[in-house]
Every structure is written in structure tokens, then in C-alpha cells.
Write a protein that holds these residues in place. Structure first.
Motif, PDB file in Angstrom:
ATOM      1  N   VAL A  99      31.018  31.211   4.424  1.00  0.00           N
ATOM      2  CA  VAL A  99      30.634  32.606   4.283  1.00  0.00           C
ATOM      3  C   VAL A  99      29.151  32.782   4.590  1.00  0.00           C
ATOM      4  O   VAL A  99      28.753  33.707   5.312  1.00  0.00           O
ATOM      5  CB  VAL A  99      30.984  33.125   2.868  1.00  0.00           C
ATOM      6  CG1 VAL A  99      30.337  34.465   2.601  1.00  0.00           C
ATOM      7  CG2 VAL A  99      32.486  33.214   2.690  1.00  0.00           C
ATOM      8  N   LEU A 100      28.319  31.904   4.072  1.00  0.00           N
ATOM      9  CA  LEU A 100      26.872  31.988   4.351  1.00  0.00           C
ATOM     10  C   LEU A 100      26.587  31.787   5.836  1.00  0.00           C
ATOM     11  O   LEU A 100      25.723  32.463   6.407  1.00  0.00           O
ATOM     12  CB  LEU A 100      26.114  30.952   3.520  1.00  0.00           C
ATOM     13  CG  LEU A 100      25.918  31.301   2.052  1.00  0.00           C
ATOM     14  CD1 LEU A 100      25.269  30.125   1.318  1.00  0.00           C
ATOM     15  CD2 LEU A 100      25.051  32.526   1.916  1.00  0.00           C
ATOM     16  N   LEU A 123      25.715  36.841  11.730  1.00  0.00           N
ATOM     17  CA  LEU A 123      25.674  38.294  11.879  1.00  0.00           C
ATOM     18  C   LEU A 123      24.247  38.826  11.802  1.00  0.00           C
ATOM     19  O   LEU A 123      23.863  39.732  12.548  1.00  0.00           O
ATOM     20  CB  LEU A 123      26.538  38.971  10.813  1.00  0.00           C
ATOM     21  CG  LEU A 123      28.048  38.905  11.031  1.00  0.00           C
ATOM     22  CD1 LEU A 123      28.766  39.483   9.821  1.00  0.00           C
ATOM     23  CD2 LEU A 123      28.434  39.655  12.280  1.00  0.00           C
ATOM     24  N   LEU A 124      23.462  38.268  10.901  1.00  0.00           N
ATOM     25  CA  LEU A 124      22.079  38.708  10.772  1.00  0.00           C
ATOM     26  C   LEU A 124      21.269  38.344  12.005  1.00  0.00           C
ATOM     27  O   LEU A 124      20.352  39.075  12.395  1.00  0.00           O
ATOM     28  CB  LEU A 124      21.441  38.097   9.521  1.00  0.00           C
ATOM     29  CG  LEU A 124      21.896  38.676   8.193  1.00  0.00           C
ATOM     30  CD1 LEU A 124      21.315  37.877   7.045  1.00  0.00           C
ATOM     31  CD2 LEU A 124      21.476  40.127   8.090  1.00  0.00           C
ATOM     32  N   GLN A 173      23.460  43.209  15.372  1.00  0.00           N
ATOM     33  CA  GLN A 173      24.276  44.304  15.891  1.00  0.00           C
ATOM     34  C   GLN A 173      24.978  45.051  14.756  1.00  0.00           C
ATOM     35  O   GLN A 173      25.044  46.264  14.745  1.00  0.00           O
ATOM     36  CB  GLN A 173      25.338  43.771  16.852  1.00  0.00           C
ATOM     37  CG  GLN A 173      24.765  43.256  18.140  1.00  0.00           C
ATOM     38  CD  GLN A 173      25.851  42.666  19.037  1.00  0.00           C
ATOM     39  OE1 GLN A 173      26.984  42.511  18.622  1.00  0.00           O
ATOM     40  NE2 GLN A 173      25.473  42.333  20.261  1.00  0.00           N
ATOM     41  N   PHE A 174      25.506  44.292  13.829  1.00  0.00           N
ATOM     42  CA  PHE A 174      26.320  44.891  12.780  1.00  0.00           C
ATOM     43  C   PHE A 174      25.617  44.943  11.429  1.00  0.00           C
ATOM     44  O   PHE A 174      25.984  45.731  10.574  1.00  0.00           O
ATOM     45  CB  PHE A 174      27.630  44.107  12.617  1.00  0.00           C
ATOM     46  CG  PHE A 174      28.396  43.983  13.894  1.00  0.00           C
ATOM     47  CD1 PHE A 174      29.039  45.086  14.438  1.00  0.00           C
ATOM     48  CD2 PHE A 174      28.453  42.784  14.577  1.00  0.00           C
ATOM     49  CE1 PHE A 174      29.751  44.982  15.617  1.00  0.00           C
ATOM     50  CE2 PHE A 174      29.158  42.679  15.755  1.00  0.00           C
ATOM     51  CZ  PHE A 174      29.815  43.774  16.282  1.00  0.00           C
ATOM     52  N   LEU A 175      24.619  44.095  11.249  1.00  0.00           N
ATOM     53  CA  LEU A 175      24.002  43.978   9.931  1.00  0.00           C
ATOM     54  C   LEU A 175      22.513  43.697  10.115  1.00  0.00           C
ATOM     55  O   LEU A 175      22.125  42.870  10.932  1.00  0.00           O
ATOM     56  CB  LEU A 175      24.672  42.825   9.164  1.00  0.00           C
ATOM     57  CG  LEU A 175      24.363  42.664   7.699  1.00  0.00           C
ATOM     58  CD1 LEU A 175      24.823  43.893   6.925  1.00  0.00           C
ATOM     59  CD2 LEU A 175      25.061  41.444   7.143  1.00  0.00           C
ATOM     60  N   MET A 176      21.668  44.409   9.366  1.00  0.00           N
ATOM     61  CA  MET A 176      20.226  44.190   9.420  1.00  0.00           C
ATOM     62  C   MET A 176      19.681  44.157   8.001  1.00  0.00           C
ATOM     63  O   MET A 176      20.236  44.764   7.089  1.00  0.00           O
ATOM     64  CB  MET A 176      19.537  45.298  10.212  1.00  0.00           C
ATOM     65  CG  MET A 176      19.842  45.285  11.690  1.00  0.00           C
ATOM     66  SD  MET A 176      18.927  46.533  12.568  1.00  0.00           S
ATOM     67  CE  MET A 176      17.286  45.886  12.460  1.00  0.00           C
TER      68      MET A 176
END
Length: 169
Positions: free
Chosen positions: A41-42, A48-49, A53-56
Motif C-alpha cells: 500500500v505504501l 501515485l504521489l 496526476q491523481f494525488l498531490m
């Protein structure tokens, strides 16, 4: 006499033996699987970070810690008091030890003799070798220069080097 039926007891014992015993590593395996899932998960979250694109992530401003102005004033007073004490001790030592006179007398002596500082000692050479006559005058006449702490006397104290024997006149 009646018969004792042991068949019921034997079936009960065999049923207890047939229950599977837990393996000693099952708890360790369960903990490892849980840790592996958390690491996955991490890892996905970090990917993603990184793509952004999806998460900031937004930085969160921390409020400045409150400070007590009276503590700041007291700390400054203590610092100034200790600095003043150090400066006062330096002025007292300079007045007591004739430091200015020592340096001027040392400069005067170094204009007449060859002076050299070795470690914490100041050594002087009173031979003609300092004039360049090393071939003809081989005897040594070294002396050590120290500070004279007597305020009424001359600021320099000249001690002959004990390892060098002076020739009588």
C-alpha cells in the motif's frame, strides 16, 4: 457384573487427536502477510504521489510557537552580563600584566637579535651567526625570553638556555 464399554472413551480421545494442531510458524506467517500488505500500500501511494496526476501533497503551515518576551529579555541580559564580565577580565589582565610594554620591548629586542618562536617559547640568538658568520663562530649563545610579571620592573625576563653552556669572559 455389567460390562464396561470403553468404545465411547476411545472415540472421544481419537476425535480430540484428529483436530489439527496449529503450526508454530502460523502467527509469524500472518504477521509477515500483514506487513507485506502495508508495504504494498505504501509503495502504491508513493508511486501515485510521484506521478502527481491523481494525488498531490499540500504543505501545512505550523503556527509559530508562542514565546514569552520576558524570558527573551532575561536571556539577553544574562548574555550581555557574561560578555561584559569576560571583557572586564581581559581589561584587568592587560592592565596588570603590562602586555603593551611586553610587545614593544619584544619588538625592540627582535630588531637587535635573531628571535624565533618555538612552540610556547621565544628563543633568541646572541651570536654572530645571525649576521651570516656561521663558518667562523660555531659557539651557541641562545636565550629564552619570557614575560616579567613584576609591574615595576622591565617587561621582559631573559633566561639563558640551560642546555647551552656560556663561555666565561
Amino acid at each position: 457384573a455389567g460390562k464396561i464399554d470403553f468404545k465411547f472413551v476411545i472415540e472421544k480421545d481419537s476425535a480430540e487427536e484428529k483436530e489439527p494442531q496449529p503450526h508454530p510458524w502460523t502467527e509469524v506467517l500472518r504477521d509477515l502477510n500483514s506487513a507485506y500488505a502495508e508495504v504494498c500500500v505504501l509503495s502504491d501511494l508513493m508511486a501515485l504521489l510521484q506521478q502527481r496526476q491523481f494525488l498531490m501533497l499540500d504543505p501545512v503551515q505550523q503556527p509559530p510557537p508562542p514565546y514569552n518576551t520576558s524570558q527573551v529579555v532575561v536571556a539577553k541580559k544574562v548574555g550581555l552580563r557574561s560578555a561584559a564580565r569576560i571583557l572586564q577580565l581581559g581589561v584587568e589582565n592587560m592592565n596588570k600584566g603590562n602586555v603593551g610594554k611586553f610587545h614593544s620591548a619584544l619588538a625592540n629586542m627582535s630588531s637587535r637579535y635573531k628571535m624565533k618562536k618555538q612552540g610556547t617559547y621565544i628563543l633568541g640568538d646572541a651570536t654572530y651567526r645571525s649576521c651570516g658568520a656561521e663558518k667562523y663562530f660555531t659557539e651557541e649563545a641562545l636565550f629564552e625570553v619570557t614575560r616579567n610579571d613584576d609591574p615595576n620592573g622591565y617587561p621582559l625576563k631573559v633566561n639563558p638556555d640551560p642546555s647551552v653552556q656560556m663561555l666565561p669572559y
